[in-house]
Design an enzyme around this catalytic site. Structure first.
Site, short mmCIF file in Angstrom:
data_model
loop_
_atom_site.label_atom_id
_atom_site.label_comp_id
_atom_site.label_asym_id
_atom_site.label_seq_id
_atom_site.Cartn_x
_atom_site.Cartn_y
_atom_site.Cartn_z
N ASP A 28 -11.28 2.25 3.42
CA ASP A 28 -11.63 0.82 3.33
C ASP A 28 -13.13 0.62 3.11
O ASP A 28 -13.56 -0.46 2.71
CB ASP A 28 -11.26 0.10 4.63
N GLN A 62 -4.92 -1.72 9.40
CA GLN A 62 -4.82 -3.04 8.79
C GLN A 62 -5.42 -4.09 9.73
O GLN A 62 -5.15 -4.09 10.93
CB GLN A 62 -3.33 -3.35 8.49
N LYS A 107 0.84 -1.21 0.00
CA LYS A 107 0.00 0.00 0.00
C LYS A 107 0.88 1.26 0.00
O LYS A 107 0.62 2.21 -0.74
CB LYS A 107 -0.94 -0.02 1.21
N1 GUN Z 1 -7.08 -7.17 5.96
C1 GUN Z 1 -7.42 -7.93 4.90
N2 GUN Z 1 -7.97 -7.17 3.93
C2 GUN Z 1 -8.00 -5.91 4.39
C3 GUN Z 1 -8.46 -4.68 3.85
O1 GUN Z 1 -8.97 -4.59 2.74
N3 GUN Z 1 -8.30 -3.59 4.66
C4 GUN Z 1 -7.76 -3.67 5.90
N4 GUN Z 1 -7.67 -2.55 6.61
N5 GUN Z 1 -7.34 -4.79 6.43
C5 GUN Z 1 -7.45 -5.90 5.68
#
Ligand code: GUN
Length: 284
Positions: free
Chosen positions: A119, A96, A52
């Protein structure tokens, strides 16, 4: 059978975003900025977060990485979120997942400002999605829809089956397919005669987190198959939730793992951050 090349699609969308970010910087005098909080040292989470941050640099956006120890208290994490919510230089904010057991994930998601929730996990955004109002759409589901669109196969009127009912993927992807006028079934571990249900699908989206779960007898010949799974095998290689070698020859289009949905998720996150930036700039 045609491969849906998530890496190539993602690269071309990222190039467009890079141009857009440069134009936005000229227009507004600063770049969009994404803040990412990671708690602990889960290797998969660390790898996603690295991806990211790298993508932010590629598209020319600012990023902030906040690394907190596994032992961080919920109170301290919520305080960090409040600080970033109030920080005008931050446009998008994500924590996350998964989080350590002593932290209430719902409380953390609730604490993120709806306007910065890149998200799309905040209840305000989830409600807006299901009500058909403007909102942040979760990254993986939006990426799945872009991949289906890239095939040129029309979705309207088709039977779509989603295997998996998570808040992150299964439920939102089902809503997006419904919005695209598919007839949608959400299947899961308790679905009776799952192979028969899946064999009805013109579009099959698989997000259950079980390596190579979908076998050839679960796929209608000519179906579009989107594999959201990323599973690490004993030999260290990655595989999806679909038994690719057995299933791929049956399909009209299928995503590979790796190189399918994964890269698109991060690209949509970049695009969501740009959207948050523009909305915030136009509010001021
Ligand atoms: N863990 C697995 N997929 C995601 C996601 O799309 N966003 C976040 N914040 N954590 C995750």
């Amino acid at each position: 059978m045609e491969l849906i090349d998530g890496k190539a699609l993602s690269a071309s969308v990222k190039l467009q975003l890079k141009e857009r970010v440069a134009a936005l910087e000229t227009e507004y005098g600063r770049k969009p900025c994404l803040a990412v909080i990671i708690v602990g040292e889960n290797p998969a989470s660390q790898s996603y977060v690295r991806g990211k941050i790298k993508a932010c640099a590629f598209v020319g956006m600012d990023s902030r990485l906040i690394e907190l120890p596994e032992s961080v208290s919920q109170e301290d994490l919520l305080a960090k979120i409040a600080e970033l919510n109030a920080d005008d230089a931050v446009d998008g904010l994500l924590v996350q997942l998964p989080l350590p057991k002593h932290i209430d994930e719902d409380a953390v998601i609730d604490a993120i400002s709806v306007e910065k929730d890149v998200d799309g996990f905040h209840p305000g955004n989830v409600a807006a999605l299901w009500l058909g109002k403007p909102c942040m759409v979760p990254c993986t589901p939006k990426g799945v829809m872009m991949m289906i669109e890239s095939t040129g196969v029309p979705v309207a009127g088709k039977k779509a089956v989603v295997i998996g009912r998570s808040n992150i993927v299964g439920k939102p992807v089902a809503k997006l397919l419904l919005d695209a006028n598919a007839t949608v079934t959400i299947a899961h571990s308790r679905t009776a005669d799952l192979p028969a249900v899946c064999r009805e699908a013109d579009i099959l989206v698989v997000a259950i987190g079980r390596p190579k779960f979908v076998a050839a007898d679960m796929v209608k010949p000519g179906a579009v198959v989107i594999d959201v799974g990323i599973n690490r095998q004993a030999d260290g290689t990655l595989c999806g939730d679909v038994d690719f070698d057995a299933v791929a020859p049956l399909t009209s289009h299928i995503t590979p793992v790796p190189g399918g949905v994964g890269p698109m998720t991060i690209t949509v996150l970049m695009s969501n951050t740009v959207d948050c930036f523009i909305r915030r700039m136009n509010k001021q």
